[in-house]
Motif scaffolding. Structure first.
Motif, PDB file in Angstrom:
ATOM      1  N   GLY A 194     -10.071 -13.773   3.617  1.00  0.00           N
ATOM      2  CA  GLY A 194      -9.322 -12.922   4.534  1.00  0.00           C
ATOM      3  C   GLY A 194      -8.227 -12.176   3.801  1.00  0.00           C
ATOM      4  O   GLY A 194      -7.983 -12.400   2.628  1.00  0.00           O
ATOM      5  N   ASN A 195      -7.564 -11.306   4.521  1.00  0.00           N
ATOM      6  CA  ASN A 195      -6.433 -10.580   3.964  1.00  0.00           C
ATOM      7  C   ASN A 195      -5.157 -11.212   4.504  1.00  0.00           C
ATOM      8  O   ASN A 195      -4.500 -10.653   5.349  1.00  0.00           O
ATOM      9  CB  ASN A 195      -6.540  -9.106   4.371  1.00  0.00           C
ATOM     10  N   LEU A 196      -4.853 -12.374   4.036  1.00  0.00           N
ATOM     11  CA  LEU A 196      -3.623 -12.983   4.513  1.00  0.00           C
ATOM     12  C   LEU A 196      -2.739 -13.335   3.329  1.00  0.00           C
ATOM     13  O   LEU A 196      -3.226 -13.659   2.252  1.00  0.00           O
ATOM     14  CB  LEU A 196      -3.888 -14.183   5.416  1.00  0.00           C
ATOM     15  N   SER A 232      -6.625 -13.733  -2.351  1.00  0.00           N
ATOM     16  CA  SER A 232      -5.833 -13.479  -3.554  1.00  0.00           C
ATOM     17  C   SER A 232      -4.347 -13.375  -3.261  1.00  0.00           C
ATOM     18  O   SER A 232      -3.530 -13.456  -4.167  1.00  0.00           O
ATOM     19  CB  SER A 232      -6.338 -12.238  -4.277  1.00  0.00           C
ATOM     20  N   ASN A 233      -3.951 -13.237  -2.000  1.00  0.00           N
ATOM     21  CA  ASN A 233      -2.521 -13.185  -1.688  1.00  0.00           C
ATOM     22  C   ASN A 233      -1.959 -14.519  -1.209  1.00  0.00           C
ATOM     23  O   ASN A 233      -0.840 -14.569  -0.713  1.00  0.00           O
ATOM     24  CB  ASN A 233      -2.242 -12.089  -0.651  1.00  0.00           C
TER      25      ASN A 233
HETATM   26  C1  LIG Z   1      -2.501  -8.347  -0.953  1.00  0.00           C
HETATM   27  O1  LIG Z   1      -1.218  -7.851  -0.587  1.00  0.00           O
HETATM   28  C2  LIG Z   1      -1.001  -6.508  -0.959  1.00  0.00           C
HETATM   29  C3  LIG Z   1       0.445  -6.151  -0.654  1.00  0.00           C
HETATM   30  O2  LIG Z   1       0.784  -6.580   0.632  1.00  0.00           O
HETATM   31  C4  LIG Z   1      -1.995  -5.625  -0.213  1.00  0.00           C
HETATM   32  O3  LIG Z   1      -1.841  -4.278  -0.622  1.00  0.00           O
HETATM   33  C5  LIG Z   1      -3.409  -6.075  -0.544  1.00  0.00           C
HETATM   34  O4  LIG Z   1      -4.330  -5.354   0.258  1.00  0.00           O
HETATM   35  C6  LIG Z   1      -3.592  -7.559  -0.276  1.00  0.00           C
HETATM   36  N1  LIG Z   1      -4.892  -7.923  -0.786  1.00  0.00           N
HETATM   37  C7  LIG Z   1      -5.709  -8.782  -0.192  1.00  0.00           C
HETATM   38  C8  LIG Z   1      -7.050  -9.004  -0.775  1.00  0.00           C
HETATM   39  O5  LIG Z   1      -5.370  -9.397   0.787  1.00  0.00           O
END
Ligand SMILES: *[C@@H]1O[C@H](CO)[C@@H](O)[C@H](O)[C@H]1NC(C)=O
Ligand SMILES: *[C@@H]1O[C@H](CO)[C@@H](O)[C@H](O)[C@H]1NC(C)=O
Ligand SMILES: *[C@@H]1O[C@H](CO)[C@@H](O)[C@H](O)[C@H]1NC(C)=O
Ligand SMILES: *[C@@H]1O[C@H](CO)[C@@H](O)[C@H](O)[C@H]1NC(C)=O
Ligand SMILES: *[C@@H]1O[C@H](CO)[C@@H](O)[C@H](O)[C@H]1NC(C)=O
Ligand SMILES: *[C@@H]1O[C@H](CO)[C@@H](O)[C@H](O)[C@H]1NC(C)=O
Ligand SMILES: *[C@@H]1O[C@H](CO)[C@@H](O)[C@H](O)[C@H]1NC(C)=O
Ligand SMILES: *[C@@H]1O[C@H](CO)[C@@H](O)[C@H](O)[C@H]1NC(C)=O
Length: 334
Positions: free
Chosen positions: A83-85, A108-109
């Motif tokens: 996910g994008n978290l 990755s975040n």
């Molecule tokens: C990680 O965080 C950055 C900055 O908030 C964001 O631009 C990026 O899309 C995020 N990547 C993922 C894979 O969640």
């Protein structure tokens, strides 16, 4: 490299088996302490998608990525996948005390250290914190989680040395610490695996020093991948007629030993030794193996490549960049 086919299949199988199924109703309601912990976990992350279904007016056993024990309403699986978290795994994770499977994968975040609260999760069978951006050490307390059958901390930024305690986990079938920044040597406690030992993935780190002698007592069943480290000395104690290992990747290390005297187990199908400092000649025993992948390139080997078995089924790239190997598939010996 090639040996990785084994672990991809292995990992996919684990992930597949771990995917939470929607609960089918007529079950116990979600435990209220677990619910409280889950809401704290949700609050710890900045997220737009994964935790959307974690709504206060819905029984928490119905929330996305969870599985409850139908009899107790306790959460037994929590998977957070791809996910994008962003955020850190909060201490509240340790309050889900019946958890058996915990997965944070491909996020990755997700940063910070592996929280010590995980030491409270004594029922854990699978702990997968992989392809995230976790840093700090591999915690020694993981050795207390005696029911672990699979521990995967691969593809992170973990540093420091491998805690000896991990090698005392009695039920471990797989240990993945590959693709981190681990240093130091492989601990002596390694020899404590008797009987079946876990598949072991330690590749792409900065491990150094010789393998501990005790490793010779271990009977690996499927796979060992120590590639891309700075390991030294003689790893031939991994082999021997009696062993049962199938895939061995020791490539891109500093191993320096005489290959002529090594006896390989009949089970061996994939052997990658490229980019080391191996000397001597190729032993005749290699012709008795049903090798599917073989690479001894970039070493200091010499003499005639034994004729027979699978050895001539590989091309010159299996053998090139050695001191003076000769004979098919390389040019004839002079
Ligand atoms: C990680 O965080 C950055 C900055 O908030 C964001 O631009 C990026 O899309 C995020 N990547 C993922 C894979 O969640
Ligand atoms: C990921 O989340 C961040 C905010 O947390 C946002 O800026 C970014 O656009 C998101 N990326 C994707 C691919 O959704
Ligand atoms: C991981 O976190 C570090 C900071 O701790 C950051 O510099 C890096 O870009 C992150 N990597 C990824 C893949 O998000
Ligand atoms: C560990 O697993 C065994 C067998 O599955 C089980 O009997 C035991 O209760 C488990 N221990 C913990 C602490 O979960
Ligand atoms: C092979 O295993 C048997 C028992 O399974 C043992 O008696 C023997 O010493 C072993 N041989 C070697 C070379 O390890
Ligand atoms: C390794 O395990 C196999 C099968 O379980 C057994 O036959 C063999 O003797 C064992 N070898 C050693 C060195 O323990
Ligand atoms: C390897 O073999 C191919 C032909 O099969 C040949 O073109 C190539 O030059 C050889 N390379 C080396 C390093 O011997
Ligand atoms: C063996 O390893 C070398 C070095 O990484 C590589 O160039 C070669 O293609 C490999 N050979 C095979 C058959 O994979």
């Amino acid at each position: 490299m090639q040996a990785s086919i084994g672990f991809v299949v292995f990992l996919s199988l684990y992930l597949f088996l771990s995917l939470p199924y929607p609960s089918l109703g007529a079950n116990a309601k979600c435990n209220s302490n677990d619910r409280k912990a889950l809401l704290q976990i949700k609050a710890a992350f900045i997220d737009r998608y994964h935790f959307v279904s974690w709504a206060p007016d819905v029984d928490c056993c119905e929330w996305y990525g969870l599985e409850c024990d139908p009899n107790t309403g306790r959460v037994i699986t929590l998977s957070v996948l791809a996910g994008n978290l962003s955020g850190q795994i909060p201490p509240a994770i340790g309050d889900l005390t019946d958890l058996q499977i915990l997965i944070f994968h491909k996020l990755s975040n997700v940063t910070g250290q592996i929280p010590s609260a995980i030491s409270k999760l004594v029922h854990l069978k699978q702990l997968i914190l992989s392809n995230t951006n976790l840093s700090g050490p591999v915690p020694s307390f993981l050795g207390q989680l005696k029911n672990l059958t699979f521990l995967d901390l691969s593809f992170n930024n973990l540093a420091g040395s491998i805690p000896p305690s991990l090698f005392e986990l009695p039920n471990l079938g797989g240990l993945r610490l590959d693709r981190n920044k681990l240093t130091g040597s492989i601990p002596d406690s390694f020899g404590n695996f008797v009987g079946t030992a876990p598949d072991l993935y330690l590749s792409h780190n900065m491990l150094s020093g010789p393998l501990p002698k005790s490793i010779g007592n271990v009977n690996f069943t499927l796979e060992i991948d120590f590639s891309r480290n700075n390991l030294q000395g003689d790893p031939s104690l991994l082999f021997g007629k009696n062993k049962t290992v199938h895939f061995v990747d020791l490539s891109r290390n500093l191993f320096e030993f005489d290959l002529s005297k090594v006896e390989f187990p009949d089970s061996l199908t994939n052997l990658d030794l490229n980019h080391n400092k191996i000397f001597g000649s190729l032993p005749n025993g290699l012709t008795e193996l049903t090798l599917q992948f073989f690479n001894v390139s970039y070493n200091s080997l010499c003499g005639q490549i034994p004729q027979g078995g699978k050895l001539q089924s590989f091309d010159n790239y299996t053998y090139f960049h050695n001191r003076c190997l000769c004979g098919a598939p390389l040019p004839d010996c002079k």
